[in-house]
Motif scaffolding. Structure first.
Motif, PDB file in Angstrom:
ATOM      1  N   MET A  16       0.862  -1.154  -0.145  1.00  0.00           N
ATOM      2  CA  MET A  16       0.139  -0.109   0.057  1.00  0.00           C
ATOM      3  C   MET A  16       0.815   1.219   0.139  1.00  0.00           C
ATOM      4  N   SER A  17       0.369   2.160  -0.569  1.00  0.00           N
ATOM      5  CA  SER A  17       1.373   3.751  -0.625  1.00  0.00           C
ATOM      6  C   SER A  17       0.760   4.503   0.528  1.00  0.00           C
ATOM      7  N   VAL A  18       1.842   5.491   0.686  1.00  0.00           N
ATOM      8  CA  VAL A  18       1.462   6.268   1.806  1.00  0.00           C
ATOM      9  C   VAL A  18       0.286   7.127   1.468  1.00  0.00           C
ATOM     10  N   GLY A  19       0.048   7.442   0.205  1.00  0.00           N
ATOM     11  CA  GLY A  19      -1.037   8.168  -0.437  1.00  0.00           C
ATOM     12  C   GLY A  19      -2.537   7.655  -0.172  1.00  0.00           C
ATOM     13  N   SER A  20      -2.202   6.421  -0.562  1.00  0.00           N
ATOM     14  CA  SER A  20      -3.614   5.461  -0.290  1.00  0.00           C
ATOM     15  C   SER A  20      -3.994   5.348   1.273  1.00  0.00           C
ATOM     16  N   LEU A  21      -2.776   5.094   1.925  1.00  0.00           N
ATOM     17  CA  LEU A  21      -3.275   5.067   3.548  1.00  0.00           C
ATOM     18  C   LEU A  21      -3.639   6.424   3.912  1.00  0.00           C
ATOM     19  N   ALA A  22      -3.117   7.532   3.535  1.00  0.00           N
ATOM     20  CA  ALA A  22      -3.522   8.808   4.178  1.00  0.00           C
ATOM     21  C   ALA A  22      -5.053   8.913   3.715  1.00  0.00           C
ATOM     22  N   GLU A  23      -5.402   8.835   2.527  1.00  0.00           N
ATOM     23  CA  GLU A  23      -6.700   8.919   2.071  1.00  0.00           C
ATOM     24  C   GLU A  23      -7.523   8.183   2.948  1.00  0.00           C
ATOM     25  N   ARG A  24      -7.349   6.706   2.897  1.00  0.00           N
ATOM     26  CA  ARG A  24      -8.322   5.715   4.049  1.00  0.00           C
ATOM     27  C   ARG A  24      -8.386   6.253   5.309  1.00  0.00           C
ATOM     28  N   ILE A  25      -7.336   7.056   5.953  1.00  0.00           N
ATOM     29  CA  ILE A  25      -7.712   7.147   7.434  1.00  0.00           C
ATOM     30  C   ILE A  25      -7.885   8.691   7.600  1.00  0.00           C
ATOM     31  N   GLY A  26      -7.982   9.419   6.483  1.00  0.00           N
ATOM     32  CA  GLY A  26      -8.366  10.949   6.494  1.00  0.00           C
ATOM     33  C   GLY A  26      -7.382  11.887   6.922  1.00  0.00           C
ATOM     34  N   ILE A  27      -6.011  11.647   6.527  1.00  0.00           N
ATOM     35  CA  ILE A  27      -5.176  12.570   7.007  1.00  0.00           C
ATOM     36  C   ILE A  27      -4.261  12.842   5.943  1.00  0.00           C
ATOM     37  N   THR A  28      -3.483  14.050   5.793  1.00  0.00           N
ATOM     38  CA  THR A  28      -2.881  14.384   4.735  1.00  0.00           C
ATOM     39  C   THR A  28      -1.472  13.309   4.467  1.00  0.00           C
ATOM     40  N   PRO A  29      -1.090  13.231   3.179  1.00  0.00           N
ATOM     41  CA  PRO A  29       0.153  12.404   3.258  1.00  0.00           C
ATOM     42  C   PRO A  29       1.254  13.211   3.855  1.00  0.00           C
ATOM     43  N   ALA A  30       1.502  14.465   3.962  1.00  0.00           N
ATOM     44  CA  ALA A  30       2.244  15.105   4.845  1.00  0.00           C
ATOM     45  C   ALA A  30       2.467  14.753   6.094  1.00  0.00           C
ATOM     46  N   ASN A  31       1.198  14.745   6.714  1.00  0.00           N
ATOM     47  CA  ASN A  31       0.972  14.395   8.258  1.00  0.00           C
ATOM     48  C   ASN A  31       1.422  12.914   8.365  1.00  0.00           C
ATOM     49  N   LEU A  32       1.022  12.182   7.418  1.00  0.00           N
ATOM     50  CA  LEU A  32       1.306  10.714   7.755  1.00  0.00           C
ATOM     51  C   LEU A  32       3.043  10.649   7.545  1.00  0.00           C
ATOM     52  N   ALA A  33       3.533  11.086   6.675  1.00  0.00           N
ATOM     53  CA  ALA A  33       5.021  11.244   6.606  1.00  0.00           C
ATOM     54  C   ALA A  33       5.529  11.592   8.055  1.00  0.00           C
ATOM     55  N   VAL A  34       5.181  12.565   8.505  1.00  0.00           N
ATOM     56  CA  VAL A  34       5.693  13.051   9.698  1.00  0.00           C
ATOM     57  C   VAL A  34       5.623  11.828  10.804  1.00  0.00           C
ATOM     58  N   LEU A  35       4.716  11.291  11.047  1.00  0.00           N
ATOM     59  CA  LEU A  35       4.303   9.881  11.714  1.00  0.00           C
ATOM     60  C   LEU A  35       5.145   8.891  11.267  1.00  0.00           C
ATOM     61  N   LYS A  36       5.232   8.354  10.106  1.00  0.00           N
ATOM     62  CA  LYS A  36       5.960   7.473   9.395  1.00  0.00           C
ATOM     63  C   LYS A  36       7.602   7.578   9.574  1.00  0.00           C
ATOM     64  N   ASN A  37       8.000   8.804   9.594  1.00  0.00           N
ATOM     65  CA  ASN A  37       9.548   8.836   9.717  1.00  0.00           C
ATOM     66  C   ASN A  37       9.763   9.292  11.197  1.00  0.00           C
ATOM     67  N   GLY A  38       8.976   9.113  12.080  1.00  0.00           N
ATOM     68  CA  GLY A  38       9.416   9.298  13.543  1.00  0.00           C
ATOM     69  C   GLY A  38       9.555  10.387  13.923  1.00  0.00           C
TER      70      GLY A  38
END
Length: 76
Positions: A16-38
């Motif tokens: 699954m891509s970061v963009g797809s996951l972000a869309e599924r959970i309702g947050i921006t890809p940028a915010n997901l990247a902040v979380l994903k990258n620790g």
């Protein structure tokens, strides 16, 4: 070292891509990247629950604790 975020590992397993996951959970890809990258200072339980639901996993699959290394004794 503290808390390590393994979202990228679970994403890879789910193909699954970061963009797809972000869309599924309702947050921006940028915010997901902040979380994903620790780089996040905190994560809401609602976000963690949404991640677990979308990735079909447990919180322990996404987060793990790694102890800090103890400083080496320099007196030797």
């Amino acid at each position: 070292m503290g808390i390590v975020v393994d979202i990228d590992v679970v994403l890879a397993r789910r193909k699954m891509s970061v963009g797809s996951l972000a869309e599924r959970i309702g947050i921006t890809p940028a915010n997901l990247a902040v979380l994903k990258n620790g780089r996040a200072k905190a994560v809401r339980f609602t976000t963690l629950a949404a991640l677990c639901e979308a990735l079909e996993c447990q919180p322990g699959d996404l987060l793990r604790w790694v102890p800090d290394r103890e400083p080496e004794d320099e007196s030797d």
